[in-house]
Design an enzyme around this catalytic site. Sequence first.
Site, PDB file in Angstrom:
ATOM      1  N   ASP A 130       0.870  -1.189   0.000  1.00  0.00           N
ATOM      2  CA  ASP A 130       0.000   0.000   0.000  1.00  0.00           C
ATOM      3  C   ASP A 130       0.900   1.229   0.000  1.00  0.00           C
ATOM      4  O   ASP A 130       2.015   1.195   0.513  1.00  0.00           O
ATOM      5  CB  ASP A 130      -0.908   0.010   1.245  1.00  0.00           C
ATOM      6  CG  ASP A 130      -2.184   0.830   1.034  1.00  0.00           C
ATOM      7  OD1 ASP A 130      -3.275   0.241   1.038  1.00  0.00           O
ATOM      8  OD2 ASP A 130      -2.083   2.072   0.835  1.00  0.00           O
TER       9      ASP A 130
ATOM     10  N   LEU B   5       1.645   2.352  -6.619  1.00  0.00           N
ATOM     11  CA  LEU B   5       1.490   1.523  -7.824  1.00  0.00           C
ATOM     12  C   LEU B   5       2.264   2.111  -9.009  1.00  0.00           C
ATOM     13  O   LEU B   5       2.502   1.416  -9.998  1.00  0.00           O
ATOM     14  CB  LEU B   5       0.009   1.401  -8.204  1.00  0.00           C
ATOM     15  CG  LEU B   5      -0.889   0.573  -7.272  1.00  0.00           C
ATOM     16  CD1 LEU B   5      -2.361   0.810  -7.608  1.00  0.00           C
ATOM     17  CD2 LEU B   5      -0.544  -0.914  -7.354  1.00  0.00           C
TER      18      LEU B   5
ATOM     19  N   ASN C 164     -19.382  -2.905  -8.681  1.00  0.00           N
ATOM     20  CA  ASN C 164     -20.726  -2.723  -9.263  1.00  0.00           C
ATOM     21  C   ASN C 164     -20.785  -1.462 -10.118  1.00  0.00           C
ATOM     22  O   ASN C 164     -21.622  -1.358 -11.026  1.00  0.00           O
ATOM     23  CB  ASN C 164     -21.778  -2.699  -8.146  1.00  0.00           C
ATOM     24  CG  ASN C 164     -21.717  -1.471  -7.268  1.00  0.00           C
ATOM     25  OD1 ASN C 164     -22.347  -0.455  -7.562  1.00  0.00           O
ATOM     26  ND2 ASN C 164     -20.967  -1.534  -6.178  1.00  0.00           N
ATOM     27  N   HIS C 165     -19.858  -0.503  -9.871  1.00  0.00           N
ATOM     28  CA  HIS C 165     -19.921   0.768 -10.610  1.00  0.00           C
ATOM     29  C   HIS C 165     -19.399   0.650 -12.043  1.00  0.00           C
ATOM     30  O   HIS C 165     -19.545   1.594 -12.825  1.00  0.00           O
ATOM     31  CB  HIS C 165     -19.224   1.863  -9.802  1.00  0.00           C
ATOM     32  CG  HIS C 165     -19.902   2.051  -8.475  1.00  0.00           C
ATOM     33  ND1 HIS C 165     -21.175   2.568  -8.381  1.00  0.00           N
ATOM     34  CD2 HIS C 165     -19.529   1.703  -7.217  1.00  0.00           C
ATOM     35  CE1 HIS C 165     -21.547   2.551  -7.095  1.00  0.00           C
ATOM     36  NE2 HIS C 165     -20.580   2.030  -6.380  1.00  0.00           N
TER      37      HIS C 165
ATOM     38  N   TYR D 193     -14.450   6.433 -12.068  1.00  0.00           N
ATOM     39  CA  TYR D 193     -14.066   5.303 -11.209  1.00  0.00           C
ATOM     40  C   TYR D 193     -14.589   3.974 -11.789  1.00  0.00           C
ATOM     41  O   TYR D 193     -13.837   3.014 -11.974  1.00  0.00           O
ATOM     42  CB  TYR D 193     -14.604   5.548  -9.791  1.00  0.00           C
ATOM     43  CG  TYR D 193     -14.611   4.327  -8.911  1.00  0.00           C
ATOM     44  CD1 TYR D 193     -13.430   3.718  -8.519  1.00  0.00           C
ATOM     45  CD2 TYR D 193     -15.820   3.767  -8.467  1.00  0.00           C
ATOM     46  CE1 TYR D 193     -13.443   2.580  -7.711  1.00  0.00           C
ATOM     47  CE2 TYR D 193     -15.837   2.649  -7.669  1.00  0.00           C
ATOM     48  CZ  TYR D 193     -14.644   2.042  -7.296  1.00  0.00           C
ATOM     49  OH  TYR D 193     -14.669   0.921  -6.511  1.00  0.00           O
TER      50      TYR D 193
ATOM     51  N   SER E  80     -21.085  -4.071  -1.959  1.00  0.00           N
ATOM     52  CA  SER E  80     -20.655  -3.233  -0.827  1.00  0.00           C
ATOM     53  C   SER E  80     -20.139  -4.164   0.258  1.00  0.00           C
ATOM     54  O   SER E  80     -20.924  -4.892   0.861  1.00  0.00           O
ATOM     55  CB  SER E  80     -21.836  -2.455  -0.242  1.00  0.00           C
ATOM     56  OG  SER E  80     -22.369  -1.562  -1.182  1.00  0.00           O
TER      57      SER E  80
HETATM   58  P1  NAI Z   1     -10.027   1.929   0.384  1.00  0.00           P
HETATM   59  O1  NAI Z   1     -10.050   3.274  -0.247  1.00  0.00           O
HETATM   60  O2  NAI Z   1     -10.332   1.821   1.833  1.00  0.00           O
HETATM   61  O3  NAI Z   1      -8.597   1.247   0.142  1.00  0.00           O
HETATM   62  C1  NAI Z   1      -7.852   1.434  -1.032  1.00  0.00           C
HETATM   63  C2  NAI Z   1      -6.383   1.361  -0.648  1.00  0.00           C
HETATM   64  O4  NAI Z   1      -5.607   1.538  -1.842  1.00  0.00           O
HETATM   65  C3  NAI Z   1      -5.962   2.460   0.337  1.00  0.00           C
HETATM   66  O5  NAI Z   1      -5.321   1.898   1.463  1.00  0.00           O
HETATM   67  C4  NAI Z   1      -5.003   3.317  -0.477  1.00  0.00           C
HETATM   68  O6  NAI Z   1      -3.936   3.868   0.296  1.00  0.00           O
HETATM   69  C5  NAI Z   1      -4.495   2.344  -1.521  1.00  0.00           C
HETATM   70  N1  NAI Z   1      -4.036   3.038  -2.722  1.00  0.00           N
HETATM   71  C6  NAI Z   1      -4.712   3.985  -3.424  1.00  0.00           C
HETATM   72  N2  NAI Z   1      -3.955   4.436  -4.426  1.00  0.00           N
HETATM   73  C7  NAI Z   1      -2.795   3.737  -4.366  1.00  0.00           C
HETATM   74  C8  NAI Z   1      -1.612   3.747  -5.146  1.00  0.00           C
HETATM   75  N3  NAI Z   1      -1.476   4.580  -6.186  1.00  0.00           N
HETATM   76  N4  NAI Z   1      -0.621   2.916  -4.810  1.00  0.00           N
HETATM   77  C9  NAI Z   1      -0.735   2.074  -3.735  1.00  0.00           C
HETATM   78  N5  NAI Z   1      -1.821   2.030  -2.952  1.00  0.00           N
HETATM   79  C10 NAI Z   1      -2.842   2.843  -3.277  1.00  0.00           C
HETATM   80  O7  NAI Z   1     -11.004   1.020  -0.463  1.00  0.00           O
HETATM   81  P2  NAI Z   1     -11.708  -0.361  -0.051  1.00  0.00           P
HETATM   82  O8  NAI Z   1     -13.098  -0.099   0.322  1.00  0.00           O
HETATM   83  O9  NAI Z   1     -10.818  -1.088   0.872  1.00  0.00           O
HETATM   84  O10 NAI Z   1     -11.734  -1.095  -1.464  1.00  0.00           O
HETATM   85  C11 NAI Z   1     -10.673  -1.913  -1.885  1.00  0.00           C
HETATM   86  C12 NAI Z   1     -10.823  -2.175  -3.385  1.00  0.00           C
HETATM   87  O11 NAI Z   1     -12.069  -2.810  -3.619  1.00  0.00           O
HETATM   88  C13 NAI Z   1     -10.794  -0.929  -4.250  1.00  0.00           C
HETATM   89  O12 NAI Z   1     -10.155  -1.233  -5.473  1.00  0.00           O
HETATM   90  C14 NAI Z   1     -12.251  -0.636  -4.500  1.00  0.00           C
HETATM   91  O13 NAI Z   1     -12.442   0.066  -5.715  1.00  0.00           O
HETATM   92  C15 NAI Z   1     -12.841  -2.033  -4.553  1.00  0.00           C
HETATM   93  N6  NAI Z   1     -14.224  -2.080  -4.165  1.00  0.00           N
HETATM   94  C16 NAI Z   1     -14.568  -1.968  -2.843  1.00  0.00           C
HETATM   95  C17 NAI Z   1     -15.897  -2.033  -2.470  1.00  0.00           C
HETATM   96  C18 NAI Z   1     -16.298  -2.012  -1.021  1.00  0.00           C
HETATM   97  O14 NAI Z   1     -17.482  -2.184  -0.757  1.00  0.00           O
HETATM   98  N7  NAI Z   1     -15.388  -1.809  -0.076  1.00  0.00           N
HETATM   99  C19 NAI Z   1     -16.967  -2.160  -3.471  1.00  0.00           C
HETATM  100  C20 NAI Z   1     -16.497  -2.272  -4.833  1.00  0.00           C
HETATM  101  C21 NAI Z   1     -15.172  -2.249  -5.141  1.00  0.00           C
HETATM  102  C1  15L Z   2     -17.540   0.881  -4.420  1.00  0.00           C
HETATM  103  O1  15L Z   2     -17.064   0.568  -5.501  1.00  0.00           O
HETATM  104  C2  15L Z   2     -16.780   1.657  -3.423  1.00  0.00           C
HETATM  105  O2  15L Z   2     -15.393   1.403  -3.486  1.00  0.00           O
HETATM  106  C3  15L Z   2     -17.275   1.436  -2.007  1.00  0.00           C
HETATM  107  O3  15L Z   2     -16.713   2.429  -1.153  1.00  0.00           O
HETATM  108  C4  15L Z   2     -18.802   1.502  -1.950  1.00  0.00           C
HETATM  109  O4  15L Z   2     -19.207   2.783  -2.245  1.00  0.00           O
HETATM  110  C5  15L Z   2     -19.407   0.505  -2.927  1.00  0.00           C
HETATM  111  O5  15L Z   2     -18.868   0.646  -4.218  1.00  0.00           O
HETATM  112  C6  15L Z   2     -20.934   0.637  -3.057  1.00  0.00           C
HETATM  113  O6  15L Z   2     -21.438   0.705  -4.164  1.00  0.00           O
HETATM  114  O7  15L Z   2     -21.605   0.625  -2.017  1.00  0.00           O
END
Ligand code: NAI
Ligand code: 15L
Length: 272
Positions: A35, A53, A113-114, A141, A170
């Site tokens: 991360d 990344l 889902n987006h 996104y 979610s």
């Molecule tokens: P989050 O925002 O809490 O975590 C994302 C992590 O990626 C953060 O720790 C951030 O520091 C890291 N990050 C961002 N840009 C970076 C970079 N350039 N290099 C290295 N690290 C980087 O998001 P969350 O909720 O944990 O989601 C994780 C993944 O799952 C994401 O890809 C998100 O789009 C996807 N996702 C999550 C959902 C959910 O319900 N939590 C729903 C749909 C998709």
């Molecule tokens: C996502 O893709 C987001 O990363 C998460 O934070 C939620 O917003 C989720 O979708 C959602 O649709 O609830």
Amino acid sequence: MPAPRSVLLTGAAGGLGTLMRDLLPSYGYTLRLFDVMPVEGARDTEEVVTADLADRAALREAVSGMDAVIHLAGISLESSFEKILRANIEGTHHLYEAVREEGVPRVVLASSNHAVGFTPAPREGEPLIPVDTPRRPDTFYGLSKAFGEDLAQLYWDRHGVETVSVRIGSCFPEPTTVRMLSVWMSPADGARLFHAALTAEDVGHTVVHGSSANTRLWWDLSSARALGYEPKDDSEPYAAKLVAEQGELDPSNPEQGLLGGHFTTNPPIWPH
Ligand code: NAI
Ligand code: 15L
């Protein structure tokens, strides 16, 4: 393919990454964490890489020797096209190049889902949304997630890198909105699905929907079940309280009648 044991978890400092750090070791995985933000409270069994990344050398070193990658890192909400391009589009490309160069056989990719957020939620009696529903991203996104799925397909077809793209609904400890009752994936089911995605044989590139077995489910889980995923949770126990507070969804309101919910009208913006 022998069952993967060592897994690089990108995005390990984020919400989902933190949940998976707690849950995945009980399936026998040893995690290396990646991360850009420091990971809090790393355990003795966890190796930590703090890098962006954009840092291709660090990524290549991080994937080296891993049996698989769970790729969660990136911008998880809406942002400017330029920021999404750098973190999610170029970042995911860098990840796949590192995986190809180091011979890592399997990626589990966090799609969303987006990627299909403008798809209407099924009304009563209508079929569930199939996994091959046309792409209808609701944001830059969501567009980056559609790109990720296509990139995964390319790396399977051209380079033999296998991917399961998980269109996550979610995934949070509890659903907090009435919409989330339909797309919620409990963290425990999230770990079950990631485990199935890591271990199923011959996945090529497979797209699955990521949810629990919700009573109010909007989308079809059959491609996930075909990997061996057996969801055990249902959001319904949370329904009475949420509906009492927020009311039932109004399908004629775009924010409520579309899979992507408020991302289709007023998406939350990435704060950084
Ligand atoms: P989050 O925002 O809490 O975590 C994302 C992590 O990626 C953060 O720790 C951030 O520091 C890291 N990050 C961002 N840009 C970076 C970079 N350039 N290099 C290295 N690290 C980087 O998001 P969350 O909720 O944990 O989601 C994780 C993944 O799952 C994401 O890809 C998100 O789009 C996807 N996702 C999550 C959902 C959910 O319900 N939590 C729903 C749909 C998709
Ligand atoms: C996502 O893709 C987001 O990363 C998460 O934070 C939620 O917003 C989720 O979708 C959602 O649709 O609830």
